[in-house]
Design a protein around this motif. Structure first.
Motif, PDB file in Angstrom:
ATOM      1  N   LYS B  44       0.832  -1.212   0.000  1.00  0.00           N
ATOM      2  CA  LYS B  44       0.000   0.000   0.000  1.00  0.00           C
ATOM      3  C   LYS B  44       0.866   1.262   0.000  1.00  0.00           C
ATOM      4  O   LYS B  44       0.715   2.130  -0.866  1.00  0.00           O
ATOM      5  CB  LYS B  44      -0.933   0.006   1.225  1.00  0.00           C
ATOM      6  N   SER B  45       1.754   1.337   0.968  1.00  0.00           N
ATOM      7  CA  SER B  45       2.589   2.540   1.062  1.00  0.00           C
ATOM      8  C   SER B  45       3.431   2.700  -0.195  1.00  0.00           C
ATOM      9  O   SER B  45       3.617   3.809  -0.699  1.00  0.00           O
ATOM     10  CB  SER B  45       3.486   2.465   2.289  1.00  0.00           C
ATOM     11  N   THR B  46       3.937   1.590  -0.676  1.00  0.00           N
ATOM     12  CA  THR B  46       4.755   1.626  -1.878  1.00  0.00           C
ATOM     13  C   THR B  46       3.976   2.195  -3.057  1.00  0.00           C
ATOM     14  O   THR B  46       4.477   3.025  -3.814  1.00  0.00           O
ATOM     15  CB  THR B  46       5.250   0.214  -2.226  1.00  0.00           C
ATOM     16  N   PHE B  87       1.600  10.747   5.536  1.00  0.00           N
ATOM     17  CA  PHE B  87       2.407   9.554   5.767  1.00  0.00           C
ATOM     18  C   PHE B  87       1.907   8.751   6.957  1.00  0.00           C
ATOM     19  O   PHE B  87       1.208   9.258   7.829  1.00  0.00           O
ATOM     20  CB  PHE B  87       3.870   9.946   5.986  1.00  0.00           C
ATOM     21  N   GLN B  88       2.317   7.485   6.940  1.00  0.00           N
ATOM     22  CA  GLN B  88       1.900   6.555   7.972  1.00  0.00           C
ATOM     23  C   GLN B  88       2.373   7.029   9.354  1.00  0.00           C
ATOM     24  O   GLN B  88       1.623   7.024  10.300  1.00  0.00           O
ATOM     25  CB  GLN B  88       2.490   5.182   7.650  1.00  0.00           C
ATOM     26  N   ASP B  89       3.629   7.437   9.430  1.00  0.00           N
ATOM     27  CA  ASP B  89       4.195   7.854  10.700  1.00  0.00           C
ATOM     28  C   ASP B  89       4.353   9.374  10.700  1.00  0.00           C
ATOM     29  O   ASP B  89       5.128   9.909   9.927  1.00  0.00           O
ATOM     30  CB  ASP B  89       5.559   7.173  10.886  1.00  0.00           C
ATOM     31  N   LEU B 164      -4.274   9.089   2.327  1.00  0.00           N
ATOM     32  CA  LEU B 164      -3.913   8.958   3.735  1.00  0.00           C
ATOM     33  C   LEU B 164      -3.496   7.523   4.017  1.00  0.00           C
ATOM     34  O   LEU B 164      -4.252   6.592   3.787  1.00  0.00           O
ATOM     35  CB  LEU B 164      -5.091   9.336   4.634  1.00  0.00           C
ATOM     36  N   ASP B 165      -2.268   7.385   4.499  1.00  0.00           N
ATOM     37  CA  ASP B 165      -1.756   6.060   4.816  1.00  0.00           C
ATOM     38  C   ASP B 165      -2.099   5.777   6.270  1.00  0.00           C
ATOM     39  O   ASP B 165      -1.484   6.321   7.177  1.00  0.00           O
ATOM     40  CB  ASP B 165      -0.245   6.021   4.572  1.00  0.00           C
ATOM     41  N   GLU B 166      -3.091   4.956   6.488  1.00  0.00           N
ATOM     42  CA  GLU B 166      -3.556   4.596   7.824  1.00  0.00           C
ATOM     43  C   GLU B 166      -3.805   5.807   8.709  1.00  0.00           C
ATOM     44  O   GLU B 166      -3.122   6.019   9.695  1.00  0.00           O
ATOM     45  CB  GLU B 166      -2.556   3.643   8.472  1.00  0.00           C
ATOM     46  N   PRO B 167      -4.827   6.578   8.352  1.00  0.00           N
ATOM     47  CA  PRO B 167      -5.085   7.808   9.107  1.00  0.00           C
ATOM     48  C   PRO B 167      -5.577   7.561  10.524  1.00  0.00           C
ATOM     49  O   PRO B 167      -5.428   8.419  11.377  1.00  0.00           O
ATOM     50  CB  PRO B 167      -6.176   8.502   8.286  1.00  0.00           C
TER      51      PRO B 167
HETATM   52 MG   LIG Z   1       2.285   1.030   4.850  1.00  0.00          MG
END
Ligand SMILES: [Mg+2]
Ligand SMILES: Nc1ncnc2c1ncn2[C@@H]1O[C@H](COP(=O)(O)OP(=O)(O)OP(=O)(O)O)[C@@H](O)[C@H]1O
Lengths: 253, 283
Positions: B44-46, B87-89, B164-167
Motif C-alpha cells: 500500500k505505502s509503496t 504519511f503513515q508515521d 492517507l496512509d492509515e489515518p
Molecule cells: Mg504502509
C-alpha cells in the motif's frame, strides 16, 4: 537546551521579539567578559538570576539553583588548577611543602574572578535559554542574515534530536524488558546493538522525512512563515543601563 | 470533466529483485472515497509513493485527470501539488519544531504569500481541532495529535486528491471517528477525492465508496464495499477480515439459518434488517 526549552515556552518574555533578546544577551555577555571585574560579574549574576526567576513563573528559586549546579561541577574542576600553583613567596597556604605547591594571593584572586565571571556568563545564557524557545531563537538567526542553509540545518537537527531520543528510549526499554543489561557482558552487547540500530534508524528516517518533504512540494530550501512577536525595544535600552552601571561599578570599586 | 481522477495501468515497481508492485491497475473516481486494503507488506505505502513520483516506477502509466503523468521534474512537481500524501508515521512528516510552521510549509511551497499561508494554516488547524496547540512545540504532542497536525499540513495545500496512509492508526476511538468525519466533510464540501489505506475494516462500509484489495503487490479484489464483503472466504485468504457487523450477519446466516442479507455491513443497515425480520415475524 533540551532541558530548558520546556520552561522557555511558559516564560512571560517568550512572545517578545527574540532578536532583541539575543542581542541583549550577547551584548551583556561581551560586557561581562571584557570588563573582567568581580563586582561587575556579581552584579550581572544577581541581576540575571533575579530577572530570569521573576520573568518565568515555572522557574522557582530552587529550580534556578539546580540549573546553576549543572555547570558548577565543571567550573570547580576548572578552577582548581588555577587556584593551586607553584608558590614563590606570597603564599597563603602551602599544600605540598616539598614542591612548593599551594595557593597564592594572586591565584586566589584570579580564580575568584574567573569563578564569578564564568558563573555570570552562565546566568546570562540561562536568561536567553529560559525565555526564548528554540523556534524563536532560530527565527532571530534568520533576521541576523546568517546563511540560510546553516539555520535550516540547525532547525532540522533540533527537531530530529527529539525523535532520536524517543527511539533510543523505546529501544532501551525494549531491551530492558527482555532482560538486557543484566550483566556486564550483556550491557556491552546491548549498548553496541542499540547504537548500531540507531544509526540504521536514523538513516531510514532521514530517507522517509526527505520523501515527506518532497511530497509536500519542497524544492530544496525550507521556507516557513515567520511568527509575529511583540516589539521589545526595552531590551536595547536595558543594554545601555547595564553597561553604564557596570562601568561605574568598575571605576568606583 | 470525466469521472476518473486517477488511473493507473500496469504499474510495476521494485525496491530490489522482488516486485513490490506487480501490474497494478486502478481507476479512482472523482469525488469518491476509496479504500486500499491489504495485509502488512502488501504494498500500500509503496503504491502511494510510486504514484507521487518518490519511487520511480519501472513500468506502466499513470493518468491524472485523464492526462498522462510524465515523471520528469516538471511533471512530478505538478503531480505533488495535486496529490497530497499523509504519511503513515507523523514523525516522518513533521519536520519543524513549531506546529504552525510545519503546517504552513506546504502552502508556501505552492507559492502563496506569508499571510495567505498563515490564514490557510490556521483554518486547517481549526479543521483538525488542533488550533489551540498552534504554539506548542511539535515534540510535546501526543502521537494522535501529531497525526492531526500531519493531516492539517496536507489540507493546507488543498490538493484535488488526498492519500492517507492509515489515518486512524494510533488514534483513540473518538479521535479516529472525528478524523473520518472530517475527511467525509472535506470530500462533500470541496469535492476532494480521498484514498485511504487502512486495516480497520469497520470504517470501510461506513465511509468508502469503493475498495481495492492488494496482496503481494497486485490488485486481487476490487468493488464496492458490499461486493467485496460478500466474498468473505476470499478476503480471509488475504489475511483480511469482514467488518464486525458483516461477520455477525454471516454467522447468523450460516449457523442460525436466519434470512439476513449478507451484504449488510453497517450498524444502521443491520438495525433496519433486524427490525424488518422481527416485525415480519410478528405480523
Ligand atoms: Mg504502509
Ligand atoms: N524501503 C524499502 N526497501 C526495500 N523494500 C521495501 C521498502 N519499503 C517496503 N519494502 C517492501 O515492499 C513491500 C511492500 O511494502 P509496503 O510498505 O508498501 O507495505 P504496506 O502495504 O504499506 O504495509 P503496512 O500495512 O505494514 O504499512 C514489503 O514486502 C516490504 O518489505
Amino acid at each position: 537546551m533540551l532541558l530548558t526549552d520546556k520552561y522557555a515556552y511558559v516564560s512571560k518574555l517568550a512572545k517578545k521579539d527574540p532578536l532583541a533578546k539575543v542581542i541583549f544577551t550577547f551584548a551583556v555577555l561581551f560586557l561581562c567578559l571584557i570588563l573582567n571585574n568581580v563586582f561587575v560579574s556579581i552584579f550581572i549574576l544577581i541581576f540575571f538570576a533575579g530577572f530570569t526567576i521573576l520573568s518565568n513563573p515555572a522557574v522557582s528559586f530552587f529550580k534556578y539553583i539546580k540549573f546553576m549546579l549543572i555547570p558548577f561541577s565543571f567550573l570547580i574542576m576548572g578552577i582548581i588548577p588555577v587556584l593551586i600553583t607553584f608558590v614563590k613567596d606570597d603564599s597563603i597556604i602551602i599544600l605540598i611543602d616539598r614542591f612548593n605547591i599551594g595557593i597564592t594571593y594572586n591565584s586566589l584572586n584570579t580564580s575568584i574572578n574567573l569563578f564569578f565571571r564564568a558563573l555570570s556568563a552562565v546566568s546570562v545564557t540561562y536568561f536567553l535559554a529560559l525565555s526564548t524557545p528554540m523556534v524563536s531563537f532560530f527565527e532571530s538567526l534568520y533576521k541576523l542574515k546568517l546563511p540560510k542553509l546553516f539555520i535550516t540545518l540547525m532547525e532540522l537537527i533540533y527537531r530530529y534530536i527529539f525523535i532520536l531520543i524517543d527511539e533510543a528510549q523505546a529501544m532501551y526499554k525494549a531491551q530492558k524488558l527482555r532482560l538486557g543489561y543484566n550483566s556486564f557482558k550483556s550491557s556491552l552487547y546491548c549498548v553496541s546493538s542499540l547504537a548500531a540500530m540507531l544509526f540504521i534508524r536514523a538513516y531510514k528516517r532521514a530517507d522517509f522525512s526527505y520523501q515527506a518533504l518532497l511530497s509536500r512540494g519542497c524544492n530544496g530550501d525550507i521556507t516557513t512563515i515567520s511568527q509575529e512577536y511583540e516589539k521589545a525595544y526595552i531590551f536595547y535600552v536595558l543594554i545601555f543601563f547595564i553597561a553604564g552601571f557596570c562601568i561605574i561599578l568598575k571605576a568606583v570599586l | 470533466m470525466s469521472e476518473s481522477i486517477l488511473k493507473c495501468e500496469n504499474l510495476c515497481f521494485s525496491y530490489d529483485e522482488e516486485l513490490s508492485l506487480n501490474n497494478i491497475s486502478m481507476n479512482v473516481k472523482r469525488g469518491s472515497i476509496t479504500a486500499v486494503l491489504g495485509r502488512n507488506g502488501a504494498g500500500k505505502s509503496t503504491l502511494f509513493l510510486t504514484l507521487n513520483g518518490i519511487n520511480i516506477k519501472d513500468k506502466g502509466s499513470v493518468y491524472f485527470n485523464d492526462k498522462l503523468v510524465e515523471y520528469n521534474k516538471k511533471g512530478i512537481t505538478e503531480i505533488r501539488k495535486k496529490i497530497g500524501i499523509v504519511f503513515q508515521d507523523p514523525n516522518d512528516q513533521l519536520f519543524s519544531a513549531s506546529v504552525i510552521k510545519d503546517v504552513s510549509f506546504g502552502a508556501l511551497n505552492l507559492g502563496l504569500s506569508q499571510d495567505e499561508a498563515r490564514k490557510r494554516a490556521e483554518k486547517a488547524l481549526k479543521e483538525v481541532e488542533m488550533y489551540d496547540y498552534m504554539e506548542r512545540p511539535t515534540h510535546a504532542l501526543s502521537f494522535g495529535q501529531k497525526k492531526r497536525v500531519a493531516i492539517a499540513g496536507i489540507l493546507v495545500m488543498e490538493p484535488e486528491l488526498i492519500i492517507l496512509d492509515e489515518p486512524t492508526a494510533g488514534l483513540d476511538p473518538m479521535g479516529a471517528n472525528e478524523i473520518l468525519v472530517l475527511l467525509k466533510k472535506i470530500n462533500k464540501e470541496k469535492g476532494t477525492t480521498i484514498i485511504i489505506a487502512t486495516h480497520e475494516m469497520d470504517i470501510v462500509p461506513l465511509y468508502c465508496d469503493y475498495a481495492y484489495v492488494l496482496d503481494k503487490g497486485s490488485v486481487v479484489m476490487q468493488g464496492s464495499p458490499e461486493e467485496i464483503f460478500c466474498h468473505a472466504d476470499e478476503l480471509r485468504k488475504y489475511d483480511l477480515r469482514l467488518p464486525r457487523i458483516a461477520h455477525l450477519m454471516e454467522i447468523l446466516k450460516k449457523y442460525d439459518n436466519m434470512a439476513v442479507d449478507e451484504s449488510i455491513d453497517t450498524i444502521s443497515k443491520a438495525r433496519r434488517a433486524i427490525k424488518e425480520l422481527v416485525n415480519g415475524k410478528s405480523n
